[in-house]
Design an enzyme around this catalytic site. Structure first.
Site, PDB file in Angstrom:
ATOM      1  N   LYS A  33       0.759  -0.920  -0.173  1.00 35.61           N
ATOM      2  CA  LYS A  33       0.505   0.047  -0.503  1.00 35.61           C
ATOM      3  C   LYS A  33       0.700   1.230  -0.080  1.00 35.61           C
ATOM      4  CE  LYS A  33      -1.647   1.367   3.655  1.00 35.61           C
ATOM      5  NZ  LYS A  33      -2.418   1.730   4.631  1.00 35.61           N
ATOM      6  N   THR A  34       2.013   1.569   1.083  1.00 28.04           N
ATOM      7  CA  THR A  34       2.669   2.088   0.889  1.00 28.04           C
ATOM      8  C   THR A  34       3.440   2.589  -0.810  1.00 28.04           C
ATOM      9  OG1 THR A  34       3.014   2.136   2.880  1.00 28.04           O
ATOM     10  CG2 THR A  34       4.680   3.859   2.260  1.00 28.04           C
ATOM     11  N   ASP A 216      -4.582   7.794   4.041  1.00 30.92           N
ATOM     12  CA  ASP A 216      -4.218   6.481   4.528  1.00 30.92           C
ATOM     13  C   ASP A 216      -4.810   5.968   5.294  1.00 30.92           C
ATOM     14  OD1 ASP A 216      -2.980   4.246   4.235  1.00 30.92           O
ATOM     15  OD2 ASP A 216      -0.891   5.151   5.382  1.00 30.92           O
ATOM     16  N   GLU A 217      -5.146   5.005   5.323  1.00 35.14           N
ATOM     17  CA  GLU A 217      -6.123   3.972   6.913  1.00 35.14           C
ATOM     18  C   GLU A 217      -7.130   5.160   7.015  1.00 35.14           C
ATOM     19  OE1 GLU A 217      -4.606   1.470   7.713  1.00 35.14           O
ATOM     20  OE2 GLU A 217      -2.255   1.641   7.771  1.00 35.14           O
ATOM     21  N   GLN A 247      -8.996  -4.406   9.391  1.00 35.56           N
ATOM     22  CA  GLN A 247      -8.153  -3.605   9.561  1.00 35.56           C
ATOM     23  C   GLN A 247      -8.405  -2.176  10.375  1.00 35.56           C
ATOM     24  OE1 GLN A 247      -3.816  -3.941   8.401  1.00 35.56           O
ATOM     25  NE2 GLN A 247      -5.221  -4.155   6.133  1.00 35.56           N
ATOM     26  N   ARG A 600       0.708  -9.441  10.770  1.00 37.01           N
ATOM     27  CA  ARG A 600       1.896  -8.798  11.726  1.00 37.01           C
ATOM     28  C   ARG A 600       3.229  -9.372  10.921  1.00 37.01           C
ATOM     29  NH1 ARG A 600       0.881  -4.578   9.625  1.00 37.01           N
ATOM     30  NH2 ARG A 600      -1.351  -5.755   8.898  1.00 37.01           N
TER      31      ARG A 600
END
Length: 787
Positions: A33-34, A216-217, A247, A600
């Site tokens: 994503k980043t 973002d998020e 998430q 994670r």
């Protein structure tokens, strides 16, 4: 252009190359994503878009720093604005502060400052806290701000007794903040949303300037954040959001999952791109995560996959108790390190709440294994650092009453609590800041001559400090420490501790000032430094360069990744948290929290639970989490205590059919963390401020009325034995059948329409007159109605 997109997958390139118009990127965990966000910014710059027309909003400083460094590699020295939502709003408010009743040098209260101000407001409001607490009042006001409810609107609403008290405190608290030229954390969003709402020209100008906004998020945005980005994307709807509904784990602080679920309704012309390939985890780990999250209903479907090589099976391990769990994990880490398979930095230990790490810390220390606890706020909450920060705040903002109260007698200079109380009363009576009241100390007749002399001496000290206000931060800080003889004060009053050396902390604070000056040679200011400190988040303290085992909560783990992960205490009452039991929305968030933890892990994962868990010094029976029954256990390595029956084996339920019919919850572990703030009421997704017609197409207008809140369930944990339970009238789980009539204290009578699971996992879907609800029968407050 080709250089920017050549190493991207087809889905990533599709997202990067979509510039004009709304864009929704559904990004699964570990899907790059980043990489997509940063390449998209570089692509826009190469397309001719000016850097000042782009704003990228994140939720942590760490994410913003990572984004900034990557963009700089692709498009060096481009002044694109990248930072957190709160930092963005803080900087915009500096420009428009007078329009919301503030001065440009306003202060940002941290949590402890806000707590002090709240206690003062409660006293000033004259309300009783016999049926509520300052923390509950603060939580209710915070929730109101996140939902953009003003004090006037809150006063008109009816609800629980605690909310009625909060409604009386809210306007007093807000007025005190304005008098102190201060905002709390929620106000940064609240004031800016209100500014955009009530000032169409300001909104239009910012919309014109910031033509391309990226968030973002997005699944973690609340109503205030939603309103802000909607208002800035009216004339130029080039809003690109990335996120993953699976998430979303911040509902307890106001995050609204509907923001991302309904994005395609808000922007019918949206381009939707799904990033489903995972580059982080092994297929075994991804399979566990995917099967777990498929039990949630409120989500956007994704087909997660990975081309990573296969790895070890995920371990599901049972321990005798929490202490054995800690020792076993520490031994496993030590063994892997001795074998040369890993270093301390490769390991992360995650849990639902901070209190669960204590036994882990002890076990790691006993084995000489270095570790770090992710809590970025800890350093700035140390007393000696808070003292120095209070002086800096008061120098920057003379109206900062909380800072004044902290420093006037630090170091001790003979000014007692009664003197401070009389200064405060004079300030309140005259509606002036306490520092100004101190300057008028001769007018306070109730003070003795000696007290007046001491206060006047402090004012002279303060004025000397203010002379250095425009110096470099290092010079100001060193001057402050010398003038108040702070080191000598610490040596006299605070003995050095093994894990906390106050003087060393002061030296570290000076180092932080030096670093700030070096990074801001031209635009550095005391105001900017205080803003930076105020907006530190938990994950900002995480240093992946430190060769230490990382201990953190699952909430703090968002956005991070580790080669080897332990998730501990996956037990009923803990995960899911006890307060989520009869609320499907909260239960799904708890499942998402475990999903975040699982994803994670890169190479190796262990999930564990214990037979016994210590609570208030006593080991009490623990029940494995219902989520463990949703995992693909046939694909996992299941390790149990010798002699234990497999709780998850259907044969166990068949052999002992009544064993779990009589299970009651053990006493709940007290949680002082996020789950203690889960009471975020549902409500209309509109701005309850002024005339709703001001920006008619910016806010949701098709939202159903608020749902009636479900009551919390009080569990009778003292009923421990089978005979106690039977005598108390608890119905064996085997007595419930499809078609059975039951009675619930809140919903009345209903009919069981479906039953699933066995033992404590047995779940009933019940059709009541006005609603259909799902309960776990072992814990639900329902009774069988004989017909």
């Amino acid at each position: 252009m080709d250089a920017i997109t050549k190493d991207l997958t087809a889905a990533q390139a599709e997202a990067v190359q979509h510039i004009d118009g709304p864009l929704l990127i559904i990004a699964g965990p570990g899907s790059g994503k980043t990489r997509v966000v940063t390449h998209r910014i570089a692509y826009m710059l190469q397309s001719g878009i000016r850097p000042w027309q782009i704003a990228a909003l994140t939720f942590t400083n760490k994410a913003a720093d990572e984004m900034r460094s990557r963009v700089n590699l692709l498009a060096p020295n481009q002044p694109v604005w990248m930072g957190t939502f709160h930092r963005f709003c803080a900087q915009q408010l500096r420009r428009y502060a007078p329009m919301v009743g503030l001065a440009e040098n306003y202060s940002i209260y941290d949590s402890s400052d806000s707590k002090s101000a709240m206690k003062r407001a409660i006293t000033a409001a004259g309300v009783s806290t016999s049926h509520t607490s300052p923390e509950q009042i603060a939580s209710a006001i915070s929730n109101a701000k996140n939902r953009l409810i003003t004090p006037e609107i809150m006063a008109q609403q009816t609800g629980r007794a605690g909310d009625t008290v909060a409604a009386k405190v809210y306007p007093v608290y807000q007025q005190q903040l304005l008098t102190a030229n201060a905002v709390d954390f929620d106000d940064l969003l609240f004031h800016f949303a209100r500014l955009l709402r009530e000032n169409p020209e300001v909104r239009s100008n910012l919309d014109e300037k910031l033509k391309y906004i990226m968030v973002d998020e997005y699944q973690d945005t609340n109503l205030a954040q939603y309103a802000i980005v909607r208002a800035l994307s009216v004339d130029h709807p080039n809003l690109a959001v990335t996120g993953d509904p699976d998430q979303s784990v911040y509902g307890w602080r106001g995050a609204d999952l509907n923001n991302i679920l309904d994005f395609e309704k808000d922007y019918p012309a949206v381009k939707t791109v799904r990033l489903e390939q995972n580059y982080r985890s092994t297929p075994e780990i991804l399979r566990v995560a995917d099967q777990l999250i498929r039990h949630n209903r409120r989500r956007k479907q994704k087909n997660l996959f990975t081309d990573n090589p296969t790895g070890e099976a995920v371990t599901l391990r049972q321990y005798e108790d929490g202490y054995k769990e800690a020792d076993g994990i520490a031994d496993e880490i030590a063994n892997q390190m001795i074998a040369g398979n890993a270093e301390p930095r490769d390991f992360a230990i995650m849990c639902r709440m901070n209190a669960l790490t204590r036994s882990i810390e002890h076990a790691l220390r006993n084995r000489g294994i270095p570790y770090q606890i992710v809590n970025g706020l800890e350093f700035y909450q140390r007393k000696e650092i808070k003292d120095l920060l209070a002086y800096l705040h008061l120098i920057n903002n003379p109206r900062h009453d909380v800072a004044f109260q902290r420093v006037i007698n630090t170091p001790t200079r003979g000014i007692g609590a009664k003197t401070l109380e009389r200064i405060q009363r004079f300030a309140d009576d005259h509606r002036i800041p306490m520092l100004e009241a101190a300057r008028r100390v001769d007018e306070i007749d109730t003070l003795s001559k000696r007290a007046k002399t001491l206060v006047t001496s402090f004012i002279r000290l303060y004025d000397r400090l203010c002379i250095k206000a425009t110096a470099t931060l290092e010079d100001l800080l060193r001057f402050l420490i010398e003038e108040i003889k702070f080191v000598a004060y610490l040596e006299r009053t605070t003995p050095e501790q093994q894990d906390n050396n106050p003087i060393a902390n002061v030296d570290e604070f000076i180092s932080a000032a030096v670093e700030f000056d070096q990074m801001h040679p031209e635009d550095g200011s005391l105001e900017a430094f205080l803003e930076q400190v105020a907006l530190v988040s938990d994950t900002d303290a995480f240093e992946d360069s430190n060769n230490r085992v990382t201990l953190m909560t699952l909430h703090a783990a968002k956005g991070l990744e580790f080669p080897r992960v332990f998730i501990i205490a996956v037990e009923d009452n803990l995960l899911p948290h006890r307060r989520s039991k009869e609320d499907e929305t909260q239960l799904e968030e708890e499942r998402r929290l475990l999903f975040v933890g699982v994803t994670r892990a890169e190479q190796w994962l262990q999930i564990s639970y214990a037979k016994l868990r210590s609570f208030r010094g006593e080991n009490q029976p623990a029940i494995p989490s219902m989520f463990l029954g949703e995992l693909p256990r046939d694909e996992m390595q299941v390790v149990e205590v010798k002699g234990s029956r497999n709780f998850f084996d259907d044969a166990y339920d068949d052999e002992y059919p009544d064993s779990w019919d009589l299970v009651q919850e053990p006493a709940a572990v007290t949680d002082t963390g996020p789950a203690g703030q889960t009471d975020v009421a549902d409500g209309p997704r509109i701005l309850p401020m002024t005339d709703q017609s001001a920006i008619p197409d910016v806010y949701h207008d098709d939202v159903p009325p608020p749902k009636k809140k479900k009551p919390r369930v009080s569990i009778q944990a003292e009923l421990k034995t089978a005979s106690d339970l039977l005598q108390s009238g608890v119905t064996p789980l085997g007595a419930y059948r499809e078609g059975s009539t039951v009675r619930h204290s809140e919903y009345g009578e209903g009919t069981i329409v479906a039953l699933t699971g066995k033992g404590p996992k047995r779940t009933a879907k019940i059709q009541f007159e006005e609603t259909e609800e799902t309960f776990r029968l072992a814990f639900a407050k329902i009774e069988l109605v004989e017909r």
